[in-house]
Design a protein around this motif. Structure first.
Motif, PDB file in Angstrom:
ATOM      1  N   GLU A 175       0.679  -1.561  -0.193  1.00 11.10           N
ATOM      2  CA  GLU A 175       0.131   0.187   0.306  1.00 11.10           C
ATOM      3  C   GLU A 175       1.133   1.634   0.181  1.00 11.10           C
ATOM      4  OE1 GLU A 175      -2.788   0.758  -0.138  1.00 11.10           O
ATOM      5  OE2 GLU A 175      -3.764  -1.247  -0.237  1.00 11.10           O
ATOM      6  N   ALA A 236      -6.820   9.889  11.827  1.00  6.96           N
ATOM      7  CA  ALA A 236      -7.760   9.903  10.385  1.00  6.96           C
ATOM      8  C   ALA A 236      -7.719  10.400   9.222  1.00  6.96           C
ATOM      9  CB  ALA A 236      -9.270  10.238  11.246  1.00  6.96           C
ATOM     10  N   GLY A 237      -7.517   9.642   8.456  1.00  9.91           N
ATOM     11  CA  GLY A 237      -7.263  10.012   7.311  1.00  9.91           C
ATOM     12  C   GLY A 237      -8.362  11.558   6.869  1.00  9.91           C
ATOM     13  N   ARG A 355       2.102   2.056   5.319  1.00  7.08           N
ATOM     14  CA  ARG A 355       0.798   1.620   4.819  1.00  7.08           C
ATOM     15  C   ARG A 355       1.010   0.361   4.625  1.00  7.08           C
ATOM     16  NH1 ARG A 355      -3.337   5.780   3.750  1.00  7.08           N
ATOM     17  NH2 ARG A 355      -3.424   6.675   6.116  1.00  7.08           N
TER      18      ARG A 355
ATOM     19  N   ARG B 240     -16.688   2.435  11.187  1.00  7.52           N
ATOM     20  CA  ARG B 240     -15.903   2.697  10.770  1.00  7.52           C
ATOM     21  C   ARG B 240     -14.630   3.623  11.385  1.00  7.52           C
ATOM     22  NH1 ARG B 240     -14.453   0.241   6.144  1.00  7.52           N
ATOM     23  NH2 ARG B 240     -16.369  -0.648   5.321  1.00  7.52           N
ATOM     24  N   TYR B 242     -11.786   5.954  10.094  1.00  4.42           N
ATOM     25  CA  TYR B 242     -11.274   6.668   9.375  1.00  4.42           C
ATOM     26  C   TYR B 242      -9.194   6.342   9.280  1.00  4.42           C
ATOM     27  CZ  TYR B 242     -15.878   7.540   8.279  1.00  4.42           C
ATOM     28  OH  TYR B 242     -17.260   7.539   7.645  1.00  4.42           O
ATOM     29  N   SER B 243      -8.834   5.943   9.972  1.00  2.94           N
ATOM     30  CA  SER B 243      -7.522   5.966   9.797  1.00  2.94           C
ATOM     31  C   SER B 243      -7.116   4.738   8.533  1.00  2.94           C
ATOM     32  CB  SER B 243      -6.838   5.712  11.611  1.00  2.94           C
ATOM     33  OG  SER B 243      -7.166   4.993  12.488  1.00  2.94           O
ATOM     34  N   MET B 244      -5.730   4.169   9.069  1.00  3.74           N
ATOM     35  CA  MET B 244      -5.321   3.795   7.621  1.00  3.74           C
ATOM     36  C   MET B 244      -6.145   3.158   6.985  1.00  3.74           C
ATOM     37  SD  MET B 244      -2.214   3.092   8.808  1.00  3.74           S
ATOM     38  CE  MET B 244      -1.091   1.720   8.937  1.00  3.74           C
ATOM     39  N   LEU B 245      -6.443   3.763   6.098  1.00  6.86           N
ATOM     40  CA  LEU B 245      -7.466   3.101   4.651  1.00  6.86           C
ATOM     41  C   LEU B 245      -6.433   2.803   3.524  1.00  6.86           C
ATOM     42  CD1 LEU B 245     -10.228   5.686   4.514  1.00  6.86           C
ATOM     43  CD2 LEU B 245      -9.864   3.291   6.136  1.00  6.86           C
ATOM     44  N   SER B 246      -7.016   1.625   3.146  1.00 14.01           N
ATOM     45  CA  SER B 246      -6.118   1.044   1.982  1.00 14.01           C
ATOM     46  C   SER B 246      -6.628   2.091   1.160  1.00 14.01           C
ATOM     47  CB  SER B 246      -6.462  -0.142   1.882  1.00 14.01           C
ATOM     48  OG  SER B 246      -7.193  -0.397   1.808  1.00 14.01           O
ATOM     49  N   ARG B 247      -6.445   1.415  -0.223  1.00 13.52           N
ATOM     50  CA  ARG B 247      -6.600   2.044  -2.234  1.00 13.52           C
ATOM     51  C   ARG B 247      -8.282   1.267  -2.069  1.00 13.52           C
ATOM     52  NH1 ARG B 247      -4.621  -0.756  -7.364  1.00 13.52           N
ATOM     53  NH2 ARG B 247      -4.311  -2.515  -5.836  1.00 13.52           N
ATOM     54  N   GLU B 248      -8.390   0.003  -1.791  1.00 14.72           N
ATOM     55  CA  GLU B 248      -9.449  -0.191  -1.264  1.00 14.72           C
ATOM     56  C   GLU B 248     -10.548  -0.270  -0.899  1.00 14.72           C
ATOM     57  OE1 GLU B 248      -7.814  -4.155  -0.918  1.00 14.72           O
ATOM     58  OE2 GLU B 248      -8.079  -4.891  -3.032  1.00 14.72           O
ATOM     59  N   GLU B 249     -10.379   0.094   0.387  1.00 12.39           N
ATOM     60  CA  GLU B 249     -11.712   0.651   1.383  1.00 12.39           C
ATOM     61  C   GLU B 249     -11.642   2.502   0.959  1.00 12.39           C
ATOM     62  OE1 GLU B 249     -10.257  -0.454   5.701  1.00 12.39           O
ATOM     63  OE2 GLU B 249      -8.282  -0.247   4.563  1.00 12.39           O
ATOM     64  N   ILE B 250     -11.111   3.373   0.326  1.00 12.99           N
ATOM     65  CA  ILE B 250     -11.182   4.602  -0.448  1.00 12.99           C
ATOM     66  C   ILE B 250     -12.252   4.219  -1.007  1.00 12.99           C
ATOM     67  CG2 ILE B 250     -10.259   6.143  -1.431  1.00 12.99           C
ATOM     68  CD1 ILE B 250      -7.217   5.597   0.009  1.00 12.99           C
ATOM     69  N   GLN B 251     -12.044   3.584  -1.905  1.00 14.52           N
ATOM     70  CA  GLN B 251     -13.290   3.283  -2.784  1.00 14.52           C
ATOM     71  C   GLN B 251     -14.512   3.032  -2.584  1.00 14.52           C
ATOM     72  OE1 GLN B 251     -11.346   0.939  -6.108  1.00 14.52           O
ATOM     73  NE2 GLN B 251     -11.249   2.340  -6.574  1.00 14.52           N
ATOM     74  N   GLN B 252     -14.211   2.549  -0.956  1.00 12.99           N
ATOM     75  CA  GLN B 252     -15.498   1.713  -0.918  1.00 12.99           C
ATOM     76  C   GLN B 252     -16.245   3.366  -0.414  1.00 12.99           C
ATOM     77  OE1 GLN B 252     -16.445  -1.227   2.124  1.00 12.99           O
ATOM     78  NE2 GLN B 252     -14.824  -2.805   1.270  1.00 12.99           N
ATOM     79  N   LEU B 253     -15.638   4.105   0.290  1.00 15.77           N
ATOM     80  CA  LEU B 253     -16.130   5.118   1.172  1.00 15.77           C
ATOM     81  C   LEU B 253     -17.614   5.562   1.006  1.00 15.77           C
ATOM     82  CD1 LEU B 253     -13.182   7.301   2.488  1.00 15.77           C
ATOM     83  CD2 LEU B 253     -14.333   5.669   3.995  1.00 15.77           C
ATOM     84  N   THR B 255     -19.429   3.947  -1.394  1.00 23.00           N
ATOM     85  CA  THR B 255     -20.945   3.172  -0.921  1.00 23.00           C
ATOM     86  C   THR B 255     -20.822   3.680   0.552  1.00 23.00           C
ATOM     87  OG1 THR B 255     -19.262   1.157  -0.634  1.00 23.00           O
ATOM     88  CG2 THR B 255     -19.948   1.625  -2.821  1.00 23.00           C
ATOM     89  N   ILE B 256     -20.371   3.595   1.121  1.00 27.39           N
ATOM     90  CA  ILE B 256     -20.632   3.569   2.691  1.00 27.39           C
ATOM     91  C   ILE B 256     -21.830   4.678   2.696  1.00 27.39           C
ATOM     92  CG2 ILE B 256     -18.578   2.135   3.713  1.00 27.39           C
ATOM     93  CD1 ILE B 256     -18.597   4.542   5.028  1.00 27.39           C
TER      94      ILE B 256
END
Lengths: 554, 295
Positions: A175, A236-237, A355, B240, B242-253, B255-256
């Protein structure tokens, strides 16, 4: 006699041949092996998490494909002779509870699939229990040049994080650490309305925050707006405090180096104090939601969506969530991205968290551990290599630009791909040659174009990759050498596993208390000494021992 | 004019009791109304958090979307299958095991032994991992039986049932015995028909229990297509950080953020079991009181 000399000749000829062939083999052999096909084909069993994006966006757009039968599986089968199947799949992401629970029972029951996707803590347990293969030799022999390059783009840290006692025990699911860079997001329309300039120093930002909270920027005559968005989770991000702290040269929740080159934990450094005092003053002044201590991200996002907040520290994707919700309700809401302002003359260092946190480990006794390396080679090759077919394997336009790459069980990617895509777009824009864009840059630009043509649903893409996009700021960070890479990238140490949860809770409670004025800033000093006593010292020692072992190995 | 009904004597007990019970009822009802209100609101109204107990900016979009969501209906089917099979098996085994246990010592010598055997499982469990491994060894993983068989004998309901059986007058079974009925016949033709309140009660427990449980589905199924409804819903409502989001999770945001859709699924998901209540409720109260108090 003759016999002996014949032997000698033969042996020396063979030796010469062997000597000659070594460099030839290693030069050619690496590439020949890295994508060579198994005949007969082999089977490999993975486990995976199937996220919502895959089920609700990708699958509906790819009518003839499923999780276990799709273009990536076909590719791996046809070109590598590898048949992939899943022992199980769960709904949700790799860090969601569903996957964690399922992986825990799988590990505990000892019924491992061929390849298992685990966290670094689990990887360490598996390595200690000696139930997974040492992949050092396989990676050295089979990794393609592209794979090697991608895995060393962030220095040695990515592979180091999966290395125990000099042995590479897993292939990291890479990542990009650079994506954890934080930015200042601020409502430009509010600035304009109140006649304020774009803040370039922390003092100016604090003044802007005061104005946002007290001068009624939404013009409804009620004092219901706030300056800064923060949540009870603090780190958080999006809607986090780390960016704010970085403006004060403080790096909470982050391992950095002190003057002597030793690793130290940012949350217990004296620089924290000024930032905390500033936040407490903002809270006192009503610039922070008085109830932030009980609000999670979803709740604070509601306040942003309702147009009540003007400042947010977060990562590049913030315009995709939660800022877009503000724009959807109110198209005049114009969030812009700025570099984190500094409190003094020293330029801000932007902390980059490490990451990579998921790892592909191979069950001990699996006959073809190198197959995993080949899959990684192939995934990178078909998306970013010379023979790439990005528009079929990554985000095909005919499938609605959805992420079909997720069909692959292994999904490494070049860590700088987003920044590079932005640079390509920028170069093409400057050269007025937009139609030369290929790959991901083209897909991204199509979203930006859609926004410019009036499609508000892709507003965020323009904010990220557009002319004024946030990657301009990231590029500046990089060019000015402002990026501060996290130094500790190893698996959680022994004491961390035991104490980290307690220490983190203590840390967050202290910060929330100080901000809310329930405790004075002296509470910080007490926290620091408590932290060291309750395990922080041991953790710091372990982390430094790890750091020393790293430099010793190199 | 009718005679004025006698006014009840004022009592603090009934006032306080009514208040407490009303509050308890409201605490169950309010979240459901809130979820329903969100599901019928527009997504931007839901995103700003202004919806409370009445839809704001009424919209049926989320329901149109749920109708097209195959996985929701797939899970609904699994859940219906589960409560049919699970409810039936539970009921059968409850009746079969509580009948002998309701006998007196002299009728059924090993009664205490068996009663303890059942009772112990109420107090102790093997824990998650042994539970999982046992089910794996029986090759039940990833099948509907994994959700139905491990909890096939709900001991609490067995105790409820056996207490109910005990208060059925002995004379009934003695008379049947004299008329030549065997134990099976006494069970099915005397005990079961006279125990409908208790049966309705334990059946309701079984159905609700099966409908609401989500953890076993998550752990024991190897494919999201086999999830029962509540397991599926659990995966879409995860909280969730919102820390340490991976590329996949960012895309999921993206949808959630759609709260209305989640609410619609939760609301639809609880409807079937709510609909069962009115049919069983009148037995329910009587059953639990009789079985429990007179035991």
């Amino acid at each position: 006699m003759t016999k002996k000399s014949t032997w000698r000749k033969l042996v020396s000829a063979m030796l010469a041949l062997a000597l000659l062939s070594v460099p030839v083999l290693s030069a050619l052999g690496e590439n020949a092996d890295s994508l060579s096909k198994y005949d007969p084909a082999i089977d490999i069993v993975f486990v995976r998490a199937v996220d919502n994006d895959l089920t609700s966006n990708v699958l509906p757009q790819t009518p003839n494909e499923t999780i276990e039968s799709n273009r990536w599986f076909d590719l791996y089968q046809d070109e590598l002779g590898i048949n992939i199947s899943y022992a199980w799949t769960v709904q949700g992401g790799y860090t969601d509870d569903a996957y964690k629970q399922k992986i825990n029972v799988t590990l505990a029951s000892g019924d491992l699939p061929d390849v298992i996707t685990v966290t670094s803590a689990q990887l360490k347990q598996l390595a200690d229990a000696d139930v997974i293969e040492d992949l050092t030799g396989y990676f050295d022999q089979y990794a393609s040049d592209l794979t090697r390059q991608v895995y060393s783009d962030e220095g040695s840290s990515v592979l180091d994080s999966a290395t125990f006692e000099g042995k590479l025990m897993a292939i990291p699911n890479l990542e990009a650490s650079i994506e954890s860079a934080q930015f200042l997001w601020i409502r430009k329309d509010w600035l304009d309305k109140l006649g304020l300039d774009v803040p370039t120093t922390m003092q100016e930002l604090l003044a802007v925050s005061t104005a946002f909270a007290t001068q009624d920027p939404d013009g409804n005559g009620i004092a219901d707006t706030y300056g800064l968005a923060i949540t009870k989770d603090l780190y958080a991000g999006c809607m986090g405090v780390e960016g704010f702290f970085a403006g004060f040269h403080a790096y909470p929740n982050f391992w950095t180096t002190d003057a002597d080159g030793k690793l130290v934990y940012g949350s217990v450094q004296p620089e924290m104090k000024d930032a905390l005092t500033a936040l407490a003053a903002m809270y006192q002044n009503g610039e922070i939601d008085q109830e932030f201590g009980v609000k999670d991200g979803g709740k604070v996002a509601e306040t942003i969506a309702a147009g009540k907040i003007g400042i947010d520290f977060g990562e590049q994707w913030n315009p995709l969530y939660p800022l877009n919700q503000n724009y959807n309700n109110d198209p005049t809401a114009d969030w812009i991205s700025l570099p984190i302002p500094s409190v003094d003359d020293t330029a801000v260092s932007v902390p980059l968290k490490f990451r990579t946190n998921m790892y592909f480990a191979v069950r001990k006794g699996f006959e073809h551990p190198e197959a995993l390396v080949k899959l990684v080679n192939m995934h990178l090759e078909k998306n970013w290599g010379e023979t790439n077919n990005f528009s079929w394997y990554y985000m095909p336009a005919e499938n609605g630009n959805t992420s079909v790459w997720k069909f692959s069980p292994v999904t490494p990617y070049p860590p700088y791909k987003n920044l590079n895509a932005f640079l390509e777009i920028e170069a093409a824009r400057n050269a007025d040659a937009m139609d030369t864009l290929v790959g991901e840059a083209k897909v991204i630009q199509s979203n930006v174009d859609a926004y410019l043509a009036g499609d508000g649903s892709v507003w965020g893409w323009d904010k990220i990759y557009g002319v004024e996009g946030v990657y301009n700021v990231l590029k500046a960070y990089r060019d000015n050498g402002q990026l501060l890479v996290e130094k500790f990238t190893g698996a959680p140490t022994e004491t961390m596993v035991e104490r980290r949860a307690t220490l983190e809770q203590m840390e967050k409670e202290m910060i929330v208390k100080v901000i809310m004025g329930a405790a004075s800033i002296d509470e910080f000093d007490k926290f620091v000494s408590d932290w060291y006593q309750l395990g922080g010292q041991a953790i710091t020692d372990e982390v430094n021992a790890w750091y020393a072992s790293l430099s010793a190995a190199e | 004019m009718q005679a004025k009904p006698k006014s009840k004597p004022f009592s603090w007990f009934s006032v306080i009791n009514t208040i407490i019970l009303t509050l308890a009822a409201l605490s169950c009802l309010v979240p459901i109304i809130h979820i329903a209100a969100i599901s019928f609101s527009s997504s931007s109204a839901a995103a700003t958090g202004i919806v409370t107990f009445w839809p704001v900016d009424f919209s049926l979009n989320s329901y149109q979307y749920v109708i097209k969501r195959a996985q929701f209906w797939q899970s609904m089917l699994v859940s219906l299958e589960r409560i049919t099979l699970g409810g039936g098996i539970n009921l059968l085994l409850i009746i079969l095991s509580s009948f002998p246990l309701s006998k007196e010592r002299h009728e059924f010598r090993a009664r205490s032994f068996y009663a303890w055997l059942f009772f112990i499982t109420m107090l102790f469990s093997g824990g998650l991992i042994p539970w999982y491994m046992a089910i794996r060894q029986y090759k039940l993983l990833d099948s509907i039986w994994a959700l139905v068989l491990p909890g096939a004998v709900p001991v609490f309901s067995v105790i409820l049932m056996l207490n109910f059986f005990r208060q059925i007058p002995k004379e009934l079974s003695e008379a049947a015995c004299i008329d030549g009925a065997g134990q099976w016949r006494i069970l099915w033709q005397i005990y079961v028909p006279t125990s409908t309140p208790a049966i309705a009660t334990v059946l309701l427990f079984a159905l609700v229990g099966h409908w609401n449980s989500w953890f076993d589905g998550l752990i024991l199924m190897n494919n999201p297509d086999h999830y029962p409804l509540q397991s599926y819903i659990q995966t879409i409502v995860v909280q969730r950080t919102y820390s340490m989001l991976s590329r996949e999770e960012i895309q999921q945001l993206a949808t959630i953020s759609d709260r209305t859709l989640r609410s619609a699924q939760i609301f639809l998901g609880s409807l079937p079991i709510i609909l069962v209540y009115p049919f069983l409720q009148r037995y329910f109260v009587k059953g639990i009181v009789l079985g429990g108090v007179k035991g």
